[in-house]
Every structure is written in C-alpha cells, then in structure tokens.
Design a protein around this motif. Sequence first.
Motif, PDB file in Angstrom:
ATOM      1  N   TYR A  59     -17.888 -51.411  36.087  1.00 55.25           N
ATOM      2  CA  TYR A  59     -18.646 -50.361  36.742  1.00 55.25           C
ATOM      3  C   TYR A  59     -19.860 -50.928  37.456  1.00 55.25           C
ATOM      4  N   ARG A  60     -20.249 -50.216  38.495  1.00 55.20           N
ATOM      5  CA  ARG A  60     -21.502 -50.544  39.179  1.00 55.20           C
ATOM      6  C   ARG A  60     -22.546 -49.503  38.782  1.00 55.20           C
ATOM      7  N   GLN A  61     -23.052 -48.684  39.722  1.00 59.68           N
ATOM      8  CA  GLN A  61     -24.152 -47.801  39.348  1.00 59.68           C
ATOM      9  C   GLN A  61     -23.741 -46.607  38.502  1.00 59.68           C
ATOM     10  N   ASP A  62     -22.471 -46.169  38.575  1.00 63.49           N
ATOM     11  CA  ASP A  62     -22.061 -45.023  37.773  1.00 63.49           C
ATOM     12  C   ASP A  62     -20.546 -45.050  37.588  1.00 63.49           C
ATOM     13  N   ALA A  63     -20.024 -43.974  36.943  1.00 67.36           N
ATOM     14  CA  ALA A  63     -18.609 -43.942  36.586  1.00 67.36           C
ATOM     15  C   ALA A  63     -17.685 -43.795  37.786  1.00 67.36           C
ATOM     16  N   ASN A  64     -18.233 -43.473  38.960  1.00 69.79           N
ATOM     17  CA  ASN A  64     -17.402 -43.294  40.149  1.00 69.79           C
ATOM     18  C   ASN A  64     -17.354 -44.540  41.035  1.00 69.79           C
ATOM     19  N   ASN A  65     -18.044 -45.577  40.627  1.00 71.35           N
ATOM     20  CA  ASN A  65     -18.098 -46.813  41.409  1.00 71.35           C
ATOM     21  C   ASN A  65     -17.671 -47.967  40.508  1.00 71.35           C
ATOM     22  N   TYR A  66     -16.477 -48.482  40.752  1.00 72.82           N
ATOM     23  CA  TYR A  66     -15.989 -49.530  39.873  1.00 72.82           C
ATOM     24  C   TYR A  66     -14.838 -50.296  40.520  1.00 72.82           C
ATOM     25  N   PHE A  67     -14.592 -51.461  39.944  1.00 70.40           N
ATOM     26  CA  PHE A  67     -13.436 -52.302  40.271  1.00 70.40           C
ATOM     27  C   PHE A  67     -12.500 -52.261  39.071  1.00 70.40           C
ATOM     28  N   SER A  68     -11.194 -52.188  39.302  1.00 71.85           N
ATOM     29  CA  SER A  68     -10.256 -52.092  38.179  1.00 71.85           C
ATOM     30  C   SER A  68      -9.105 -53.075  38.321  1.00 71.85           C
ATOM     31  N   MET A  69      -8.608 -53.500  37.175  1.00 73.43           N
ATOM     32  CA  MET A  69      -7.386 -54.299  37.081  1.00 73.43           C
ATOM     33  C   MET A  69      -6.502 -53.670  36.008  1.00 73.43           C
ATOM     34  N   GLU A  70      -5.197 -53.694  36.247  1.00 71.50           N
ATOM     35  CA  GLU A  70      -4.264 -53.086  35.294  1.00 71.50           C
ATOM     36  C   GLU A  70      -2.982 -53.900  35.250  1.00 71.50           C
ATOM     37  N   ALA A  71      -2.526 -54.194  34.048  1.00 76.30           N
ATOM     38  CA  ALA A  71      -1.273 -54.927  33.871  1.00 76.30           C
ATOM     39  C   ALA A  71      -0.442 -54.211  32.817  1.00 76.30           C
ATOM     40  N   GLY A  72       0.875 -54.158  33.041  1.00 73.01           N
ATOM     41  CA  GLY A  72       1.723 -53.449  32.089  1.00 73.01           C
ATOM     42  C   GLY A  72       3.122 -54.007  32.041  1.00 73.01           C
ATOM     43  N   TYR A 111     -10.243 -50.430  43.813  1.00 73.81           N
ATOM     44  CA  TYR A 111     -11.671 -50.437  44.129  1.00 73.81           C
ATOM     45  C   TYR A 111     -12.084 -49.019  44.503  1.00 73.81           C
ATOM     46  N   TYR A 112     -13.113 -48.502  43.830  1.00 70.87           N
ATOM     47  CA  TYR A 112     -13.543 -47.119  44.014  1.00 70.87           C
ATOM     48  C   TYR A 112     -15.051 -47.093  44.264  1.00 70.87           C
ATOM     49  N   PHE A 113     -15.461 -46.297  45.243  1.00 71.20           N
ATOM     50  CA  PHE A 113     -16.881 -46.266  45.591  1.00 71.20           C
ATOM     51  C   PHE A 113     -17.246 -44.906  46.174  1.00 71.20           C
ATOM     52  N   SER A 114     -18.552 -44.647  46.244  1.00 71.29           N
ATOM     53  CA  SER A 114     -19.042 -43.352  46.704  1.00 71.29           C
ATOM     54  C   SER A 114     -19.973 -43.529  47.884  1.00 71.29           C
ATOM     55  N   SER A 115     -20.197 -42.424  48.598  1.00 77.34           N
ATOM     56  CA  SER A 115     -21.193 -42.425  49.662  1.00 77.34           C
ATOM     57  C   SER A 115     -22.585 -42.442  49.034  1.00 77.34           C
ATOM     58  N   LYS A 116     -23.582 -42.691  49.854  1.00 77.32           N
ATOM     59  CA  LYS A 116     -24.943 -42.816  49.339  1.00 77.32           C
ATOM     60  C   LYS A 116     -25.418 -41.542  48.671  1.00 77.32           C
ATOM     61  N   ASN A 117     -24.990 -40.385  49.168  1.00 75.56           N
ATOM     62  CA  ASN A 117     -25.417 -39.113  48.576  1.00 75.56           C
ATOM     63  C   ASN A 117     -24.475 -38.624  47.485  1.00 75.56           C
ATOM     64  N   ASN A 118     -23.480 -39.447  47.118  1.00 69.08           N
ATOM     65  CA  ASN A 118     -22.531 -39.118  46.056  1.00 69.08           C
ATOM     66  C   ASN A 118     -21.759 -37.824  46.304  1.00 69.08           C
ATOM     67  N   ILE A 119     -21.534 -37.503  47.547  1.00 69.85           N
ATOM     68  CA  ILE A 119     -20.727 -36.328  47.877  1.00 69.85           C
ATOM     69  C   ILE A 119     -19.278 -36.729  48.145  1.00 69.85           C
ATOM     70  N   ASN A 120     -19.091 -37.872  48.778  1.00 64.79           N
ATOM     71  CA  ASN A 120     -17.749 -38.366  49.094  1.00 64.79           C
ATOM     72  C   ASN A 120     -17.418 -39.587  48.241  1.00 64.79           C
ATOM     73  N   TYR A 121     -16.177 -39.622  47.747  1.00 61.00           N
ATOM     74  CA  TYR A 121     -15.690 -40.759  46.969  1.00 61.00           C
ATOM     75  C   TYR A 121     -14.387 -41.265  47.579  1.00 61.00           C
ATOM     76  N   ASP A 146     -12.222 -37.940  47.670  1.00 57.76           N
ATOM     77  CA  ASP A 146     -12.699 -36.752  46.980  1.00 57.76           C
ATOM     78  C   ASP A 146     -13.976 -36.250  47.656  1.00 57.76           C
ATOM     79  N   PHE A 147     -14.120 -34.936  47.727  1.00 57.86           N
ATOM     80  CA  PHE A 147     -15.324 -34.320  48.293  1.00 57.86           C
ATOM     81  C   PHE A 147     -15.917 -33.369  47.240  1.00 57.86           C
ATOM     82  N   ASN A 148     -17.186 -33.603  46.887  1.00 58.94           N
ATOM     83  CA  ASN A 148     -17.870 -32.797  45.879  1.00 58.94           C
ATOM     84  C   ASN A 148     -18.730 -31.738  46.525  1.00 58.94           C
ATOM     85  N   PHE A 149     -18.702 -30.537  45.986  1.00 56.59           N
ATOM     86  CA  PHE A 149     -19.556 -29.477  46.506  1.00 56.59           C
ATOM     87  C   PHE A 149     -19.877 -28.477  45.412  1.00 56.59           C
ATOM     88  N   LYS A 150     -20.916 -27.677  45.645  1.00 57.90           N
ATOM     89  CA  LYS A 150     -21.356 -26.714  44.629  1.00 57.90           C
ATOM     90  C   LYS A 150     -20.434 -25.505  44.597  1.00 57.90           C
TER      91      LYS A 150
END
Length: 417
Positions: A328-341, A373-383, A413-417
Amino acid sequence: MRKHILIIVVLLSTYAIGQETEFKGDPDTSFEVARNLAFNSKRQQAQDTLRFILTKYPNYHDVRSFLGSTYSWDGEYKKAAEEFNYVLEKSPERLDTWESAINNELYREAPYNAIKMVEKAFGYFPENETLLYLQASAQSATNNKEQALIIIDKILVNNPNNEKAIAFKQSLLNDLRHNIIGLITAVDLYSEVFDPMKYYSLKYVRRTKYGSIHGRFNFSERFGSTGSQVEVDMYPTISQGLYAYLNFGVSNSYLYPEIRYGAELYKSLPKGFEVSLGFRSLKYSEQTNIYTGSIGWYTGNSYFSFRPYVTPGEPKASMSGTLMYRKYRQDANNYFSMEAGMGFSPDIFYRLGFEGNEDVIVNLQSQKFNLGYYFSSKNNINYWGFLAGVSHQEISFNPRSYFWIYSFSVSWDFNFK
C-alpha cells in the motif's frame, strides 16, 4: 565503540537488577539505559529496569509513563492504562501522557473510552491541536465520520498547513462519499483453440453504517456467444472486527452459472491478522460447492493473504490455493499487488464454462500469476486499476495438454455523495 559500551552497560544493569532488591543507582542514567534497551528490541529488560527504578522513585513520572508506553507497544493495554492513570491522577498537566493514554485506548479498540479521556484532557489543554486530532480519530473509530470531519476542520482553521489533518480530512471525505459507480473491461487472449474472450462489468456500490452493498451487471463475449449475469454482494458489519460477505447471482446464459451464491465470515485478530471461512456454490447443470477461507496479515504498509479452495468430487476432492501480496501507499485504494495460484478456482468456470463438464473442470491443472496497480486521483474521487496476468491452463477436452492465457483488465471507479 559506543555500541560496545552500551552492551556493557546493559549487561551490568541487568546483572545488578537481578542481584539487588533495592534500587541504588542513578535514576536518570538507568532511565536512559532502559530507553536504549526498549528501542533496541530488548523490551523485557527495559521493563525490568523501569520497574526497578520505580521501587525507589514511584513518582518519577517520565519513567512510569514510558513503562506504560512499552506495555502498550506489546499489546498489554490494561497494564499500560494502569500506569498512565497513576501518572495522570498525580500530574494531570502532562500532555504527552494524555496522548499516550488516549492512543492506548484506540489501540485496544476502545474508542468511547478514548473520547472520554480527550474530554477530560481538554480541561487542562482546551482546544489543543494534538488532542483534537485524537478526538477526531476516536470519533472516526466509532463510525461517526461526520463529527470527526467537524473536529478536523477546527484544526485546519487555526493551522491550515497541518499535513496530518489535511490527509485525515481527505480520508474522511472519501469515507463520506457513500456512492460508487464503476466499470471494468477485461480480455483473455489464448495461445491456441479459442478466440479472445471479452468481459465487462458495471457496478453500483452504496456504503451504509451497516456495511456496503454492491450491485453488479456482468456481460461477456465468449465461445461465439454473449451472455450476462446480475449479482449482489453485501458486506454487513456484525461487531467490531467481525463482518461477513454474502453473494447471490443469477443468469440465463450458459456462460455463467444459472445461480451462484456464497457466504464468508471475517474476523480481525491481534498483531494485524485476519481470518475467514466460507463457501461458494455454482449451479450449472449440476451444483458445485466450493469451500474456502483465508488468512491475512497486515504489517506496516504490506498485506499478505493465502486463500485455499476445496471442492468435493470424484474420485477425490480438488484442492488449490492463491497467495497474494499488496504494497500500500497512502491508503487502501493505492497499492501494487502480486498474486500466484495453482489448481482449480471459481474463475476457471467462467473461462471454461462448459455446461455438463463440471467434474472435469474441477480437476483441471492450472497455474497463474497476476500483477496489478491501483491508484486514485488527487481528490480521491476517481480510482483506476490495471491488471495483467498469465495462466497455464490444462485443456478440459484434451487432458495433459495445456494452453496459455494472457489476461488484461482496466477498472475505473467514481465516488460521489
């Protein structure tokens, strides 16, 4: 040289503690030795030294407060609270002890106790910035995000450059956006036999105080046909550290199960661990039940998870597993992942959804590896998210023969109230 001197001092101090019943040394020097021990992974020796100092100097509050902090670090929250309470009853003007005591309540997942302590501390330090931040953290931990946001705004009115408060406010705003719409598009490219298979998914998520609800419409183009599926996922919160996953989906296309449903229970454990246990059920021409669970571990900014699958069948049960890592980087919506199965997992049915071939597919050999690889916009509205993977898959109608599957997906993803 200093390191060797420190080791000698540590050994002599430890020996002295073991031999003497009454403290006779210099309390300040011994306190410094104890601090060095604590910060060099020798917590037990540090605590022995601190307790020994207190036998003669019970009101050396710096020593007792630090002893409480070491207990809190070790997860001995009750013992830590006893030390902090002793200090605060005798010397309530100690801001750093209030801070440590309140954090101890947050660590032990007792946010209502933390709120009461902050209110007491305000009697000595009205509108203190550190206490306001802890008050907001406690309110957030009780799921009262709106009140936490009001408190954080108080900090930013007087100190608009407070970086911790700015980051916390952004996190709260993100939590208070109760609605999400999202889109996923994906493609599987096969080394032989099949044409590219395309997948699309449109979702709507509603966050509530009882947990989140996800509605999803899935559509795919595979085997020269098109088909769709409607699913609902729910994540109800049962109690602090305990929540569930519920799923139900229907389809009138052979590309998806006619009915699918599942349930899983998740429980948080000490030291950053989480475990779960559940099942998935897929109805094609026959019913296939898959039993699963997981064990996860959060450490720093990293998360590790192992998920096995057990599918009863003939001549024997099929077993498989997936190992995942996230950074993870700054929060749960910003991270790098690896998966093996390895082995059968529920997504193989979707890739190889041959009506009537359930038993064959369950026992297929398969290996996979994914990078995301998952990341968000600066205002955390778009992922946004990007996933690429490769699978080595046994062919259901040609046992012991394999093809390669190259998978790519993009999500938004788009977040809104």
